[in-house]
Design an enzyme around this catalytic site. Structure first.
Site: not given
Ligand code: ATP
Ligand code: MG
Length: 745
Positions: A38-39, A222-223, A253, A618
């Site tokens: 997402k981020t 975000d969040e 979350q 995490r």
């Molecule tokens: P959270 O809910 O914990 O905030 P999130 O959904 O924001 O998580 P991110 O932090 O954006 O998730 O991504 C999680 C990890 O996966 C990061 O290390 C990111 O770089 C990696 N990632 C995301 N998309 C891809 C992709 N398509 N290919 C490889 N790695 C990815």
């Molecule tokens: Mg995130």
């Protein structure tokens, strides 16, 4: 239709993610589980809007959870655009509101240099006010008034908009009116006020509203699950009719319900923005299959979820390890052992995160890390011995041991408040200066000559008597009883107990933890010299040694910004982050889920479960859940049951670690048993020195501190701690395994 002239902007994204990033310019809601990107998608969307759609970065407003996340976002854009974007509107709700008010202070009806009140400042202000108004704080504690005011503000209600229900509300409301008046008169802005004032500024000044609405073509949040009602209203106002909003979040979350966050905002989003396109991301890139399955298994125990499934095509990984520790020290040592192993195998310390529910838990962990010579950093909170309430308690102890300690005197003379104002203090300082005395002696002589006003004189006298009496009591009390008496008799405990919500509770927890720490205390410094082997842990001497160690802990050992260090933080602070090796500690009923949540009912329990879900997700590769069978709480051994959360994870993903025999038991500091232990410790330490051709009295050279002489050694092997007197630098404690020492003679 996605037409891509610059596909490199979508490199490294999966199909679902790419679809979001390259969406037409419309409202977007991305609901997806932890680690699904997402981020990453949100940041890449900004890059896309600028690079592909030709927007200026100044047309974009991004709200993230921390300033750190905002900085990363800007850096990424700067890298791709090759220009500096320091002025881009990216930050937290509070930070951006503050910026808006600073820019338009006049329209907002504020003085140019208005002052922001943090929650402590707000409390102090209210305290004075309630006293003046003779408000009955015995029956209705200060924190109730504070929370009445903040809750109403967070709902967007000024005092004049509140409809008081019943007598008590009316009393609170009266204080809200007065408080509002004072803040306006003095130009003070509390945290909730930042948001409310910014919102009113936009609402009441059409020209400004239109300006910002047309300036910000895109808002990204975000969040989103953790926004409260006021923040949501703020977003809606800024978006206006023309703007576009992208919200990313995860209902599983949501962990700030206790601070007014409205998980319902997610549900409202699609009603408020009917054209919004909902996207889901289901592939997790962060964690192993096992970690993900465990997280999913746990969160299924919550009702009323939006529901989603996460999968990964990564490795299944190792099972999640559960360690039942003997007590909190055993827990900490176990963790340290694993981290050392990780480092020996070539891993980085910064890849390891220690997560806990309550700040107070960090103390035992910090102790173990310090003793092992492992650098660490505490995030989103201070290290234990640097916390305000701990420093206050220690200052009382310092003053008991040494009346000449002016720093300690200044710190606690009016903490908790005992009516000693600046004028009196100035008088004391002036007298001390003129007579070349310390503040304590100055107090005594001013009292003796009757040169203080009646009120000040009796307040100072009370303080002097308090210290004298505590000192006298300490002669016959054990160290931990002394500390217990200090936090109680000085009023520190009550003072923090009357504070609002989690913060006050955390301070009380910390003070109790201090009492526990002392009870468990095993000095790392030998108590006496060779000629006096008496290890009298009762009384004054032990207190002195304890204070020396506490100041050591608070001092030099903090890892530098750029040093590779183990990461310590609460579960709340860990939101959005990821680490290869994660320990969730203290997974016990009453601690996690927290007792407060258990008492408040099922909603709060679900929030604790979401917090646990945040913690588990995490972890990238390896996850440990640790719990202690007994824990010292307020100096008493308390039997602890493992948390229900462990039971809710399907057992196929868990693996019990049983190696207690290998983990050393804590030494009990009692006179009978400690003598032989100290003797053997000294022998062990000397043997460890000898292995490196070192000895007590040896002259050595150190890269940073220069030349010095080894004065003392304690511990064994790599963990041996050395006291070295460096020329021009003074005495330092170093850990043998980490100290680059060169023998000189
Ligand atoms: P959270 O809910 O914990 O905030 P999130 O959904 O924001 O998580 P991110 O932090 O954006 O998730 O991504 C999680 C990890 O996966 C990061 O290390 C990111 O770089 C990696 N990632 C995301 N998309 C891809 C992709 N398509 N290919 C490889 N790695 C990815
Ligand atoms: Mg995130």
């Amino acid at each position: 239709m996605i037409s891509l002239s610059d596909t490199s902007l979508l490199a490294g994204l999966n199909e679902d993610q790419a679809r979001v990033v390259a969406s037409p310019e419309t409202d977007l809601l991305v609901l997806a589980g932890a680690g699904s990107g997402k981020t990453r998608v949100l940041v890449q969307r900004i890059v896309w809007l600028v690079r592909q759609q030709g927007l200026s970065p100044h047309q974009i407003l991004a709200v993230t959870f921390t300033n750190k996340a905002a900085r990363e976002m800007r850096l990424r854009l700067e890298n791709q655009l090759g220009v500096s974007l320091r002025t881009m509107w990216a930050g937290t709700f509070h930070g951006l509101s503050h910026r808006l008010l600073r820019t338009h202070w006049r329209e907002a009806g504020l003085p140019e240099h208005f002052q922001v009140l943090d929650s402590d400042d707000q409390k102090a202000l209210l305290k004075r006010q309630l006293k003046e108004n003779q408000f009955d704080t015995e029956r209705y504690p200060l924190r109730q008034v504070q929370s009445f005011i903040n809750k109403n503000k967070e709902e967007g209600r000024r005092a004049e908009n509140v409809v008081a229900q019943g007598e008590i509300d009316q009393m609170f409301l009266k204080e809200y009116f007065v408080y509002e008046h004072t803040c306006r008169r003095q130009g003070l802005v509390d945290f909730a006020e930042l948001l409310l004032r910014a919102l009113e500024l936009l609402r009441d000044t059409p020209s400004l509203r239109h300006h910002y609405q047309s300036r910000f073509a895109h808002l990204l949040v975000d969040e989103f699950q953790d926004t409260n009602r006021l923040q949501y209203a703020w977003l809606k106002t800024l978006r206006g009719e023309e703007g576009r909003i992208m919200a990313v979040g995860d209902d599983d979350q949501s962990i700030y319900g206790w601070r007014g966050a409205q998980i319902e905002n997610i549900h409202h989003f699609t009603e408020d923005f009917p054209q919004a396109v909902l996207h889901r991301l289901e592939q997790n890139y962060r964690s192993t299959g096992t970690i993900l399955a465990a997280a999913n298994g746990l969160i299924q125990n919550n009702q009323g979820r939006l529901g989603k499934s996460l999968w990964t095509d990564g490795a299944q990984g190792d099972p999640i390890r559960v360690y039942a520790a003997f007590n909190e020290q055993d827990e900490a040592r176990f963790i340290v052992d694993i981290i050392q192993q990780h480092v020996r195998e070539g891993g980085l310390r910064s890849e390891c995160a220690l997560l806990y529910r309550s700040n107070a838990q960090s103390r035992a962990l910090e102790d173990a890390l310090l003793r092992a010579g492992l650098p660490y950093r505490v995030y989103g909170g201070q290290r234990f011995y640097e916390r305000m309430e701990i420093k206050n308690a220690l200052a009382y102890l310092r003053l008991m041991v040494n009346r000449q300690d002016d720093g300690a005197f200044e710190r606690v003379i009016n903490t908790p408040t005992r009516g000693i104002g600046q004028t009196t203090l100035e008088k004391l300082r002036a007298h001390a200066r003129d007579e070349g005395q310390g503040l304590w002696d100055a107090s005594l002589s001013l009292l003796a000559t009757g040169s203080l006003s009646g009120r000040a004189a009796s307040a100072i006298k009370g303080f002097v008597q308090l210290i004298e009496s505590l000192d006298e009591q300490s002669m016959t009390l054990s160290l931990h009883e002394t500390v217990e008496q200090v936090v109680e008799q000085t009023g520190l405990l009550d003072f923090h107990a009357s504070e609002k919500g989690e913060k006050g509770q955390a301070r009380v927890d910390n003070l109790k933890e201090l009492v526990s720490a002392v009870r468990h205390y095993e000095p790392a410094l030998p108590l006496t010299g060779d000629d006096d082997p008496l290890l009298n842990l009762e009384g004054r001497e032990a207190l002195g040694v304890f204070l020396t160690e506490a100041s050591l802990d608070a001092g030099d050992n903090q890892a530098d910004e750029d040093q590779d260090a183990v990461q310590l933080m609460t579960l709340h602070t860990a939101k959005g982050l990821e680490f290869p090796l994660v320990f969730i500690t203290g997974v016990e009923e009453g601690l996690f889920p927290h007792q407060m949540a258990l008492e408040e009912g099922p909603d709060r329990l679900e929030e604790e479960r979401r917090l646990c879900y945040v913690g588990i997700t995490r972890a990238m590769k390896t996850l440990y859940l640790t719990h202690a069978e007994s824990r010292r709480i307020y100096g008493k051994d308390t039997f602890c049951r493992r948390s229900r959360f462990i039971g809710e994870i399907p057992s196929q993903w868990l693996h019990e670690v049983r190696l207690r025999a290998a983990v050393s038991r804590p030494m009990m500091p009692s006179r009978q048993t400690s003598t032989p232990q100290w003797q053997s410790a000294a022998t062990l330490a000397q043997a460890s020195l000898a292995e490196r051709a070192l000895r007590i009295g040896q002259k050595v050279a150190h890269k940073k501190f220069g030349e010095g002489v080894i004065l003392q050694a304690e511990g064994e092997g790599d963990r041996t701690r050395l006291l070295i007197n460096f020329e021009g630098v003074g005495e330092k404690w170093l850990v043998l395994g980490f100290a680059p020492l060169q023998p000189l003679d």
